[in-house]
Design an enzyme around this catalytic site. Sequence first.
Site, PDB file in Angstrom:
ATOM      1  CB  ALA A  31      -0.924   0.159   1.056  1.00 41.31           C
ATOM      2  N   GLY A  33       3.946   1.413  -1.787  1.00 44.83           N
ATOM      3  CA  GLY A  33       4.154   1.992  -3.614  1.00 44.83           C
ATOM      4  C   GLY A  33       3.039   3.016  -4.464  1.00 44.83           C
ATOM      5  N   GLY A  34       3.562   2.623  -5.314  1.00 40.57           N
ATOM      6  CA  GLY A  34       3.293   3.907  -6.311  1.00 40.57           C
ATOM      7  C   GLY A  34       2.262   3.389  -6.676  1.00 40.57           C
ATOM      8  CG  ASP A  56       4.656  -1.174   1.491  1.00 35.02           C
ATOM      9  OD1 ASP A  56       5.900  -1.916   1.684  1.00 35.02           O
ATOM     10  OD2 ASP A  56       4.535  -0.581   0.423  1.00 35.02           O
ATOM     11  NE  ARG A 105       7.022  -4.004 -18.904  1.00 36.94           N
ATOM     12  CZ  ARG A 105       6.507  -4.182 -19.246  1.00 36.94           C
ATOM     13  NH1 ARG A 105       8.002  -4.276 -20.645  1.00 36.94           N
ATOM     14  NH2 ARG A 105       5.932  -3.499 -19.545  1.00 36.94           N
ATOM     15  CB  SER A 142       2.205  -7.714  -7.722  1.00 34.24           C
ATOM     16  OG  SER A 142       1.567  -8.209  -6.614  1.00 34.24           O
ATOM     17  CG  ASP A 174      -4.370  -5.422 -20.190  1.00 34.09           C
ATOM     18  OD1 ASP A 174      -3.382  -4.317 -20.032  1.00 34.09           O
ATOM     19  OD2 ASP A 174      -4.784  -6.148 -19.759  1.00 34.09           O
ATOM     20  CG  HIS A 201      -2.000  -7.671 -17.565  1.00 31.53           C
ATOM     21  ND1 HIS A 201      -1.902  -5.903 -18.039  1.00 31.53           N
ATOM     22  CD2 HIS A 201      -0.862  -6.696 -16.863  1.00 31.53           C
ATOM     23  CE1 HIS A 201      -1.285  -4.859 -17.864  1.00 31.53           C
ATOM     24  NE2 HIS A 201      -0.411  -5.394 -16.904  1.00 31.53           N
ATOM     25  CG  MET A 251      -2.151  -0.077 -11.874  1.00 32.73           C
ATOM     26  SD  MET A 251      -2.855  -1.748 -12.984  1.00 32.73           S
ATOM     27  CE  MET A 251      -4.399  -2.315 -12.173  1.00 32.73           C
TER      28      MET A 251
HETATM   29  P1  NAD Z   1       6.875   0.423  -6.434  1.00 35.57           P
HETATM   30  O1  NAD Z   1       8.076  -0.027  -6.496  1.00 35.57           O
HETATM   31  O2  NAD Z   1       6.453   1.532  -6.381  1.00 35.57           O
HETATM   32  O3  NAD Z   1       5.432  -0.242  -5.064  1.00 35.57           O
HETATM   33  C1  NAD Z   1       5.683  -1.642  -4.841  1.00 35.57           C
HETATM   34  C2  NAD Z   1       5.184  -1.648  -3.347  1.00 35.57           C
HETATM   35  O4  NAD Z   1       5.533  -3.472  -2.716  1.00 35.57           O
HETATM   36  C3  NAD Z   1       6.236  -0.545  -2.171  1.00 35.57           C
HETATM   37  O5  NAD Z   1       6.115   0.062  -1.537  1.00 35.57           O
HETATM   38  C4  NAD Z   1       7.007  -2.248  -1.609  1.00 35.57           C
HETATM   39  O6  NAD Z   1       7.888  -1.769  -0.567  1.00 35.57           O
HETATM   40  C5  NAD Z   1       6.221  -3.319  -1.962  1.00 35.57           C
HETATM   41  N1  NAD Z   1       6.797  -4.597  -1.165  1.00 35.57           N
HETATM   42  C6  NAD Z   1       7.607  -5.630  -1.578  1.00 35.57           C
HETATM   43  N2  NAD Z   1       7.549  -5.882  -0.647  1.00 35.57           N
HETATM   44  C7  NAD Z   1       6.524  -6.247  -0.305  1.00 35.57           C
HETATM   45  C8  NAD Z   1       6.188  -7.524   0.664  1.00 35.57           C
HETATM   46  N3  NAD Z   1       6.545  -8.878   0.747  1.00 35.57           N
HETATM   47  N4  NAD Z   1       4.549  -7.380   1.296  1.00 35.57           N
HETATM   48  C9  NAD Z   1       4.096  -6.227   1.144  1.00 35.57           C
HETATM   49  N5  NAD Z   1       4.813  -5.435   0.189  1.00 35.57           N
HETATM   50  C10 NAD Z   1       5.592  -5.201  -0.373  1.00 35.57           C
HETATM   51  O7  NAD Z   1       5.655  -0.555  -7.649  1.00 35.57           O
HETATM   52  P2  NAD Z   1       4.642  -0.191  -8.481  1.00 35.57           P
HETATM   53  O8  NAD Z   1       4.644   0.674  -9.154  1.00 35.57           O
HETATM   54  O9  NAD Z   1       3.102   0.057  -7.204  1.00 35.57           O
HETATM   55  O10 NAD Z   1       3.808  -2.084  -8.967  1.00 35.57           O
HETATM   56  C11 NAD Z   1       3.615  -2.744  -8.580  1.00 35.57           C
HETATM   57  C12 NAD Z   1       3.164  -3.854  -8.949  1.00 35.57           C
HETATM   58  O11 NAD Z   1       2.438  -3.965  -9.375  1.00 35.57           O
HETATM   59  C13 NAD Z   1       4.258  -4.733  -9.894  1.00 35.57           C
HETATM   60  O12 NAD Z   1       4.764  -5.237 -10.464  1.00 35.57           O
HETATM   61  C14 NAD Z   1       3.707  -3.877 -11.077  1.00 35.57           C
HETATM   62  O13 NAD Z   1       4.976  -4.611 -12.295  1.00 35.57           O
HETATM   63  C15 NAD Z   1       2.631  -4.212 -11.300  1.00 35.57           C
HETATM   64  N6  NAD Z   1       1.580  -3.333 -12.240  1.00 35.57           N
HETATM   65  C16 NAD Z   1       0.353  -4.176 -12.855  1.00 35.57           C
HETATM   66  C17 NAD Z   1      -0.202  -3.905 -13.681  1.00 35.57           C
HETATM   67  C18 NAD Z   1      -1.519  -4.420 -13.828  1.00 35.57           C
HETATM   68  O14 NAD Z   1      -1.969  -4.201 -15.074  1.00 35.57           O
HETATM   69  N7  NAD Z   1      -2.425  -6.116 -13.810  1.00 35.57           N
HETATM   70  C19 NAD Z   1      -0.191  -1.763 -13.795  1.00 35.57           C
HETATM   71  C20 NAD Z   1       0.990  -2.078 -13.482  1.00 35.57           C
HETATM   72  C21 NAD Z   1       1.609  -2.203 -12.419  1.00 35.57           C
HETATM   73  C1  LMR Z   2       1.389  -1.770 -17.573  1.00 33.78           C
HETATM   74  O1  LMR Z   2       0.499  -2.689 -17.941  1.00 33.78           O
HETATM   75  O2  LMR Z   2       1.053  -1.093 -17.186  1.00 33.78           O
HETATM   76  C2  LMR Z   2       1.371  -3.088 -15.904  1.00 33.78           C
HETATM   77  O3  LMR Z   2       1.455  -4.481 -16.169  1.00 33.78           O
HETATM   78  C3  LMR Z   2       2.836  -2.590 -15.551  1.00 33.78           C
HETATM   79  C4  LMR Z   2       4.292  -2.992 -17.105  1.00 33.78           C
HETATM   80  O4  LMR Z   2       5.331  -3.180 -16.316  1.00 33.78           O
HETATM   81  O5  LMR Z   2       3.352  -2.583 -17.858  1.00 33.78           O
END
Ligand code: NAD
Ligand code: LMR
Length: 341
Positions: A31, A33-34, A56, A105, A142, A174, A201, A251
């Site tokens: 929670a 994170g980005g 988190d 990524r 994730s 998507d 995805h 997202m």
């Molecule tokens: P981020 O690095 O900004 O945030 C991730 C958070 O996860 C961090 O705050 C980190 O401390 C936390 N974290 C790591 N390990 C943990 C654990 N064991 N327990 C609890 N928290 C933990 O990354 P983000 O930009 O928020 O992206 C997160 C994930 O979502 C990535 O894998 C990204 O690829 C994925 N994502 C998926 C989609 C989708 O369409 N499904 C879209 C965008 C991003």
């Molecule tokens: C997206 O579709 O934006 C996510 O899955 C993040 C990524 O790695 O592209």
Amino acid sequence: MLARTALRNVAQRRAFSATAMTASKVAVLGAAGGIGQPLSLLLKLNKDVTELSLYDLRGTPGVAADIGHVNTNSTVSGFVPGEKGGIDAALKDAEVVVIPAGVPRKPGMTRDDLFNTNASIVRDLAKAVADNCPKAFVCVISNPVNSTVPIVAEVLKSKGVYDPKRLFGVTTLDVLRASRFISQVQKTDPTQEEVTVVGGHSGVTIVPLISQSNHPDISGETLDKLVHRIQFGGDEVVQAKDGAGSATLSMAQAAARFTASLLRAIKGEKNVVEPTFVESPLFKDEGIEFFSSKVTLGPSGAEEIHPLGKLNAYEEKLIEAAKVDLKKNIAKGQSFVAQNP
Ligand code: NAD
Ligand code: LMR
């Protein structure tokens, strides 16, 4: 007549407030994170959420204190490992768990390149879900989603609490992209554009069904470019962020929409349909256990998995390509848990 209308209004108001009063604890894992922060803010604005539980590795007490000042009635609590019960307290009695924990990524990476780091993060979080809220609806963000959803399924199976109707891979981004990108091509209002996106995805596993949209006549180079943009929209953001991560704000909006739909369906609203990556009968006979398609959501979760409907030859080809990658991605997640329980 007037008295009857008044009585009906009172009954409707009572029914409405009974629905509004139903407690719904939503936990966000990752929670701080980005994605996690804006998603938590959007969930704080959702009237169906009564308790928001933010977990988190660090930072959630601050995020919770901040979001907790937003003037809606839900309570917000932040949890980190080793304090106030950690993840166990965060998850206790959660009705919905949303998981955006894990690394994003950088330019040049595929989602599959995240597997080595994110697989064990998601596996361990799934164990905590099984132990603390085995009946929760679990929404996995994730990446790589095509593998992390099977990972969660295998963990829940190993703990004897797997219910395929309660596990979702969030592919809503998507769907958002497809409606936005098609509106840019057609110069229309994106809120009026609905494009079903099926498959999985990542890259070619993302299959938009343009023939079923408002604009089935898009063809040729315009169609190729549109489909490519929907399939690789994530790369646009990764490149533009230039090493600082991937899509977070769009997202968060996508996950907030999916969670809101799920909560409305759980509470009994009818005809709530979202495309999502679930255990699916659609291609099971070809060894593909999970697939995204339109799903009718209801009180028990994924109540009806819709077939793909009529596809044209172009889309049939996209589906064939998607199936090849999907099969490998799913198997990779499953064998990870078998080898690293
Ligand atoms: P981020 O690095 O900004 O945030 C991730 C958070 O996860 C961090 O705050 C980190 O401390 C936390 N974290 C790591 N390990 C943990 C654990 N064991 N327990 C609890 N928290 C933990 O990354 P983000 O930009 O928020 O992206 C997160 C994930 O979502 C990535 O894998 C990204 O690829 C994925 N994502 C998926 C989609 C989708 O369409 N499904 C879209 C965008 C991003
Ligand atoms: C997206 O579709 O934006 C996510 O899955 C993040 C990524 O790695 O592209």
